[in-house]
Design an enzyme around this catalytic site. Structure first.
Site, PDB file in Angstrom:
ATOM      1  N   LYS A 166       7.491   0.131   2.840  1.00 30.00           N
ATOM      2  CA  LYS A 166       7.089   1.378   2.164  1.00 30.00           C
ATOM      3  C   LYS A 166       6.540   1.083   0.758  1.00 30.00           C
ATOM      4  CE  LYS A 166       6.623   5.623   1.019  1.00 30.00           C
ATOM      5  NZ  LYS A 166       5.483   6.360   1.539  1.00 30.00           N
ATOM      6  N   GLY A 217      -2.075   9.814  -9.499  1.00 26.49           N
ATOM      7  CA  GLY A 217      -0.938  10.714  -9.682  1.00 26.49           C
ATOM      8  C   GLY A 217      -0.146  10.876  -8.413  1.00 26.49           C
ATOM      9  N   CYS A 259       4.191   9.472  -5.279  1.00 32.51           N
ATOM     10  CA  CYS A 259       4.410   8.185  -4.597  1.00 32.51           C
ATOM     11  C   CYS A 259       3.678   7.034  -5.278  1.00 32.51           C
ATOM     12  CB  CYS A 259       3.959   8.298  -3.148  1.00 32.51           C
ATOM     13  SG  CYS A 259       4.974   9.429  -2.197  1.00 32.51           S
TER      14      CYS A 259
END
Ligand SMILES: NC(=O)c1ccc[n+]([C@@H]2O[C@H](COP(=O)([O-])OP(=O)(O)OC[C@H]3O[C@@H](n4cnc5c(N)ncnc54)[C@H](O)[C@@H]3O)[C@@H](O)[C@H]2O)c1
Length: 402
Positions: free
Chosen positions: A205, A256, A259
């Site tokens: 991730k 932005g 994440c």
């Protein structure tokens, strides 16, 4: 019928709760925000995502989805609370307070054979640490609880589609957990479900979002070089991408969202000696926002000197990316706030309902009441704007023909 308790009813938790509920699970959605709880119980989605409102309404009506401020007993617990960064230090570190509190809140309701799933983006090792905490505090044995980290990779604006169609990865704290939780995801996911260990899934991730940050940084760096050379960066990228193995992304006024602007710091702070390219990419993308403010300010000065007037700026776009209403970590919002300190400004973002910082104007009003148009976010509504004979600056490639 399985029961499921989803902790955190935000951009990830609420669609997840709706999906479980649609597939026939009895779902309790839990949030510490009482407004969220009350809205969901009325069948209203506090999150604006295509088709989410209808799904929530149907699930609540069918009696498969309820919301509460407190967890309850369930077969499956899914945790999707924020994992922000602690600001202030030179290298920001992840703040796991929400995640730890969420895990603590479910502990009194955990029983043998339960599955605990972490969907919150986490530093490598977090799932195993939380598992140890659960075992220590609940008195349950290691083989009584199944636990996995299952990262989410949905695109805002397409969450309800991608939540069931994206490939999923299940990172169990042991093989039994991976296999058991894979079966749960196979019910809600129409695509492949892969299994691995929790640390690998956590790193996957973080690698995904760091990779995106790095590629955007390349485009942003190229845009600053092109600008110094007086060359149109979008033309450069269009021609460069004719190469069969090159695919440069579009530059922007910065990065932005919840994440990509945050997650690389999880790796950079954990591996400050090794994560050099990731660190540099963060710096480039942060600098691109400052650079944009400087570029705009220089343009304003030129206009002031040439026309001997105080121009009114029409700022188009405040959200962190196109066609969504999410303002979190938005570089456009930061730029807009900075420009408003020294200039007369009018703001326009058709996706934003409530922004405490600004009065939102329509596209038409903003066009007719401003002298310099500044495009920060490529919302589809702006693409039709006729910029002929207008003074404008485009930082999102909105008028670029690809
Ligand atoms: N938004 C995305 O596109 C996306 C994509 C992938 C992963 N993630 C990750 O998923 C996680 C959640 O992100 P999000 O965008 O849904 O956040 P969000 O801010 O939209 O929602 C989080 C919700 O959790 C609630 N909450 C906080 N602490 C709680 C607690 N102890 N108990 C119950 N509720 C609690 C908040 O009130 C909020 O409503 C984060 O770790 C994020 O990095 C997000």
């Amino acid at each position: 019928m399985h029961s499921c308790c989803v902790i955190g009813l935000g951009y990830i938790g609420l669609p997840t709760a709706a999906l479980f509920s649609k597939k026939g699970f009895k779902v309790l959605g839990v949030d510490i925000n009482l407004d969220t709880v009350s809205q969901v119980n009325k069948g209203i989605s506090p999150i604006q995502e295509p088709s989410l409102q209808d799904e929530i309404q149907n699930c609540v009506k069918a009696g498969n989805l309820k919301a509460s401020s407190k967890p309850h007993y369930a077969d499956i617990f899914v945790i999707a609370v924020p994992t922000p960064i602690k600001l202030g230090s030179k290298i920001p570190e992840p703040d796991l307070t929400f995640l730890k509190n969420a895990v603590k809140s479910i502990m009194p309701f955990l029983k043998s054979d339960n599955s605990v799933i972490i969907e919150s983006t986490s530093p490598v090792g977090t799932t195993k640490d939380l598992f140890s905490l659960i075992i220590e505090k609940t008195g349950l044995k290691e083989n009584q609880i199944f636990m996995a980290y299952c990262p989410e990779r949905v695109l805002p604006g397409r969450i309800m589609i991608e939540i069931s169609t994206n490939k999923r990865l299940i990172g169990g704290i042991n093989n039994e957990s991976s296999l058991k939780i894979k079966e749960i995801y196979k019910v809600i996911c129409d695509s492949e479900v892969y299994i691995t260990d929790s640390e690998t899934a956590e790193l996957v991730k973080l690698a995904e979002n760091s990779y995106r940050d790095l590629n955007i940084a390349f485009a942003n760096e190229l845009s600053m070089i092109s600008s110094k050379l007086g060359i149109d960066v979008n033309k450069v990228i269009n021609f460069t991408n004719h190469h069969p193995r090159v695919n440069i992304l579009r530059p922007s006024c910065g990065v932005g969202g919840h994440c990509i602007a945050l997650d690389p710091w999880f790796l950079i702070s954990q591996f400050p000696e090794d994560a050099n390219i990731m660190h540099m990419s963060r710096k480039v993308n942060i600098y691109k926002t400052e650079w944009t403010i400087k570029k705009i300010s220089m343009f304003i000065e030129k206009v002031k000197n040439k026309f001997n007037c105080d121009p009114i700026l029409g700022i188009f776009g405040l959200t962190f990316k196109a066609n969504v209403n999410d303002l979190r970590e938005s570089p456009a919002l930061k730029i807009a706030k900075e420009l408003a300190k020294e200039n007369k400004t009018i703001f326009c973002d058709p996706y934003v309902n409530n922004c405490i910082d600004f009065i939102n104007h329509s596209v038409e009003d903003t066009l007719s009441n401003s002298n310099i148009l500044i495009f920060l976010v490529a919302h589809q509504e702006f693409k039709k704007i006729n910029i002929e004979n207008k003074m404008y600056l485009d930082f999102c490639g909105i008028f670029d023909e690809i």
